[in-house]
Motif scaffolding. Structure first.
Motif, PDB file in Angstrom:
ATOM      1  N   ASP A 105      79.627  51.954  -0.050  1.00 14.94           N
ATOM      2  CA  ASP A 105      80.702  52.567  -0.849  1.00 14.94           C
ATOM      3  C   ASP A 105      81.412  51.584  -1.769  1.00 14.94           C
ATOM      4  N   GLY A 106      80.973  50.321  -1.787  1.00 14.80           N
ATOM      5  CA  GLY A 106      81.583  49.335  -2.670  1.00 14.80           C
ATOM      6  C   GLY A 106      82.581  48.414  -1.998  1.00 14.80           C
ATOM      7  N   LEU A 107      82.909  48.652  -0.737  1.00 11.16           N
ATOM      8  CA  LEU A 107      83.844  47.798  -0.002  1.00 11.16           C
ATOM      9  C   LEU A 107      83.181  46.458   0.291  1.00 11.16           C
ATOM     10  N   ALA A 108      83.812  45.361  -0.155  1.00 15.19           N
ATOM     11  CA  ALA A 108      83.277  44.021   0.076  1.00 15.19           C
ATOM     12  C   ALA A 108      83.876  43.448   1.349  1.00 15.19           C
ATOM     13  N   TYR A 109      83.014  42.938   2.217  1.00 14.46           N
ATOM     14  CA  TYR A 109      83.492  42.357   3.477  1.00 14.46           C
ATOM     15  C   TYR A 109      84.104  40.989   3.236  1.00 14.46           C
ATOM     16  N   GLY A 110      85.236  40.724   3.891  1.00 13.91           N
ATOM     17  CA  GLY A 110      85.881  39.422   3.807  1.00 13.91           C
ATOM     18  C   GLY A 110      86.076  38.842   5.196  1.00 13.91           C
ATOM     19  N   GLU A 111      85.739  37.575   5.386  1.00 12.31           N
ATOM     20  CA  GLU A 111      85.842  36.954   6.701  1.00 12.31           C
ATOM     21  C   GLU A 111      87.285  36.664   7.102  1.00 12.31           C
ATOM     22  N   SER A 112      88.132  36.397   6.126  1.00 10.21           N
ATOM     23  CA  SER A 112      89.529  36.090   6.447  1.00 10.21           C
ATOM     24  C   SER A 112      90.421  37.269   6.083  1.00 10.21           C
ATOM     25  N   ARG A 113      91.430  37.486   6.910  1.00  9.97           N
ATOM     26  CA  ARG A 113      92.409  38.572   6.724  1.00  9.97           C
ATOM     27  C   ARG A 113      91.738  39.929   6.505  1.00  9.97           C
ATOM     28  N   TRP A 114      90.711  40.210   7.275  1.00  5.36           N
ATOM     29  CA  TRP A 114      89.999  41.485   7.192  1.00  5.36           C
ATOM     30  C   TRP A 114      90.868  42.575   7.804  1.00  5.36           C
ATOM     31  N   GLN A 115      91.333  43.514   6.992  1.00  7.05           N
ATOM     32  CA  GLN A 115      92.277  44.531   7.444  1.00  7.05           C
ATOM     33  C   GLN A 115      91.684  45.937   7.490  1.00  7.05           C
ATOM     34  N   TYR A 116      90.431  46.075   7.094  1.00  5.80           N
ATOM     35  CA  TYR A 116      89.850  47.418   7.039  1.00  5.80           C
ATOM     36  C   TYR A 116      89.675  47.988   8.436  1.00  5.80           C
ATOM     37  N   CYS A 117      90.141  49.198   8.644  1.00  2.74           N
ATOM     38  CA  CYS A 117      90.069  49.895   9.940  1.00  2.74           C
ATOM     39  C   CYS A 117      90.633  49.023  11.060  1.00  2.74           C
ATOM     40  N   SER A 118      91.756  48.391  10.792  1.00  3.90           N
ATOM     41  CA  SER A 118      92.431  47.587  11.817  1.00  3.90           C
ATOM     42  C   SER A 118      93.394  48.479  12.586  1.00  3.90           C
ATOM     43  N   GLY A 119      94.025  47.912  13.606  1.00  6.52           N
ATOM     44  CA  GLY A 119      94.989  48.690  14.374  1.00  6.52           C
ATOM     45  C   GLY A 119      96.167  49.137  13.533  1.00  6.52           C
ATOM     46  N   ALA A 120      96.477  48.363  12.475  1.00  6.32           N
ATOM     47  CA  ALA A 120      97.625  48.687  11.634  1.00  6.32           C
ATOM     48  C   ALA A 120      97.301  49.741  10.584  1.00  6.32           C
ATOM     49  N   ASP A 121      96.046  49.898  10.224  1.00  2.00           N
ATOM     50  CA  ASP A 121      95.663  50.830   9.158  1.00  2.00           C
ATOM     51  C   ASP A 121      94.278  51.388   9.466  1.00  2.00           C
ATOM     52  N   ARG A 122      94.223  52.654   9.899  1.00  2.00           N
ATOM     53  CA  ARG A 122      92.959  53.243  10.335  1.00  2.00           C
ATOM     54  C   ARG A 122      92.281  54.049   9.234  1.00  2.00           C
ATOM     55  N   ARG A 123      92.732  53.945   7.980  1.00  2.00           N
ATOM     56  CA  ARG A 123      92.118  54.720   6.898  1.00  2.00           C
ATOM     57  C   ARG A 123      90.718  54.215   6.568  1.00  2.00           C
ATOM     58  N   PHE A 124      89.858  55.154   6.187  1.00  2.00           N
ATOM     59  CA  PHE A 124      88.549  54.786   5.657  1.00  2.00           C
ATOM     60  C   PHE A 124      88.733  54.243   4.241  1.00  2.00           C
ATOM     61  N   TYR A 125      87.724  53.541   3.735  1.00  2.00           N
ATOM     62  CA  TYR A 125      87.809  52.966   2.393  1.00  2.00           C
ATOM     63  C   TYR A 125      87.957  54.066   1.339  1.00  2.00           C
ATOM     64  N   SER A 126      87.257  55.185   1.521  1.00  2.06           N
ATOM     65  CA  SER A 126      87.384  56.298   0.564  1.00  2.06           C
ATOM     66  C   SER A 126      88.800  56.866   0.563  1.00  2.06           C
ATOM     67  N   GLU A 127      89.484  56.816   1.720  1.00  2.00           N
ATOM     68  CA  GLU A 127      90.864  57.297   1.785  1.00  2.00           C
ATOM     69  C   GLU A 127      91.820  56.298   1.126  1.00  2.00           C
ATOM     70  N   ILE A 128      91.501  55.007   1.224  1.00  3.30           N
ATOM     71  CA  ILE A 128      92.313  53.996   0.549  1.00  3.30           C
ATOM     72  C   ILE A 128      92.200  54.171  -0.965  1.00  3.30           C
ATOM     73  N   CYS A 129      90.984  54.429  -1.444  1.00  3.75           N
ATOM     74  CA  CYS A 129      90.749  54.579  -2.890  1.00  3.75           C
ATOM     75  C   CYS A 129      91.237  55.914  -3.435  1.00  3.75           C
ATOM     76  N   ASN A 130      91.021  56.977  -2.680  1.00  3.17           N
ATOM     77  CA  ASN A 130      91.263  58.335  -3.195  1.00  3.17           C
ATOM     78  C   ASN A 130      92.421  59.067  -2.538  1.00  3.17           C
ATOM     79  N   GLY A 131      93.034  58.458  -1.541  1.00  2.34           N
ATOM     80  CA  GLY A 131      94.136  59.113  -0.841  1.00  2.34           C
ATOM     81  C   GLY A 131      93.647  59.942   0.335  1.00  2.34           C
ATOM     82  N   ILE A 132      94.550  60.209   1.257  1.00  2.21           N
ATOM     83  CA  ILE A 132      94.218  60.999   2.448  1.00  2.21           C
ATOM     84  C   ILE A 132      94.251  62.479   2.089  1.00  2.21           C
ATOM     85  N   LYS A 133      93.304  63.218   2.625  1.00  5.07           N
ATOM     86  CA  LYS A 133      93.219  64.657   2.338  1.00  5.07           C
ATOM     87  C   LYS A 133      94.375  65.405   3.002  1.00  5.07           C
ATOM     88  N   PRO A 134      94.681  66.622   2.511  1.00  6.41           N
ATOM     89  CA  PRO A 134      95.730  67.427   3.138  1.00  6.41           C
ATOM     90  C   PRO A 134      95.396  67.719   4.596  1.00  6.41           C
TER      91      PRO A 134
END
Length: 202
Positions: A105-134
């Motif tokens: 989907d275009g999400l680039a992995y980063g070794e440092s400060r990787w926050q994707y799908c962490s305990g603090a933010d469980r959104r998918f990358y598509s939801e980060i880019c396009n917003g959460i659905k109703p």
């Protein structure tokens, strides 16, 4: 000779590059891998494409039969790994690390400060880019619509896993991909999405 090759006239494109003479070398290995590209002294050298039996392919520079220079591995799940290579090993990538993996989907992995799908933010990358659905049915996977998982099976990220015979099958045509060892089985059962009935989803 261990490997034979043939020369064929081809037009230049991103996957099959002509040499200065206009010839393209094609190697078919006994392992099922294939190579199309430049050669020197009957070794893979120059620009080329190496395709593994699994369908994963490398596109880039070769030297003395190894990945050497700039090149990208394209995986069958849509992801890719871009790096500069030395004697078959990734040494640096676009971000200066040992290489850069980018998901389908275009999400680039980063070794440092990787926050994707962490305990603090469980959104998918598509939801980060396009917003959460109703409010409504939960989005089960980054890609929509979510792949249907057979009852009792698991979606393990690169295929569907049947815990009864411990086999991972491809999404599209249910072809055999691999047998899961004990560690992978335990991880899949513990963390991956399971195929359940409609009543269990509610």
């Amino acid at each position: 000779p261990r490997y034979g090759y043939t020369k064929k006239k081809r037009s230049m494109d991103s996957a099959k590059r002509e040499t200065a003479t206009g010839d393209v070398h094609i190697l078919e290995h006994p392992t099922g891998s294939t190579y199309t590209g430049d050669m020197k002294s009957e070794r893979m050298e120059g620009k080329g494409e190496y395709v593994f039996p699994t369908g994963t392919r490398y596109l880039g520079d070769m030297k003395d039969g190894m990945f050497h220079g700039h090149g990208t591995l394209f995986f069958t799940n849509g992801g890719k790994f871009e790096a500069d290579w030395e004697n078959g090993k990734a040494v640096t990538g676009p971000a200066g690390s040992g290489g850069q993996y980018t998901f389908e989907d275009g999400l680039a992995y980063g070794e440092s400060r990787w926050q994707y799908c962490s305990g603090a933010d469980r959104r998918f990358y598509s939801e980060i880019c396009n917003g959460i659905k109703p409010a409504g049915r939960t989005q089960l996977k980054d890609s929509e619509p979510a792949i249907e998982v057979p009852l009792g099976w698991f979606d393990c990220g690169d295929g569907l896993y049947n815990p009864q015979n411990r086999v991972v099958y491809s999404y599209k045509d249910k072809k055999f991909l691999r047998n899961a060892d004990i560690d992978e089985h335990d991880w899949i059962v513990r963390t991956c999405r399971k195929g359940v009935t409609e009543a269990e989803q509610l």
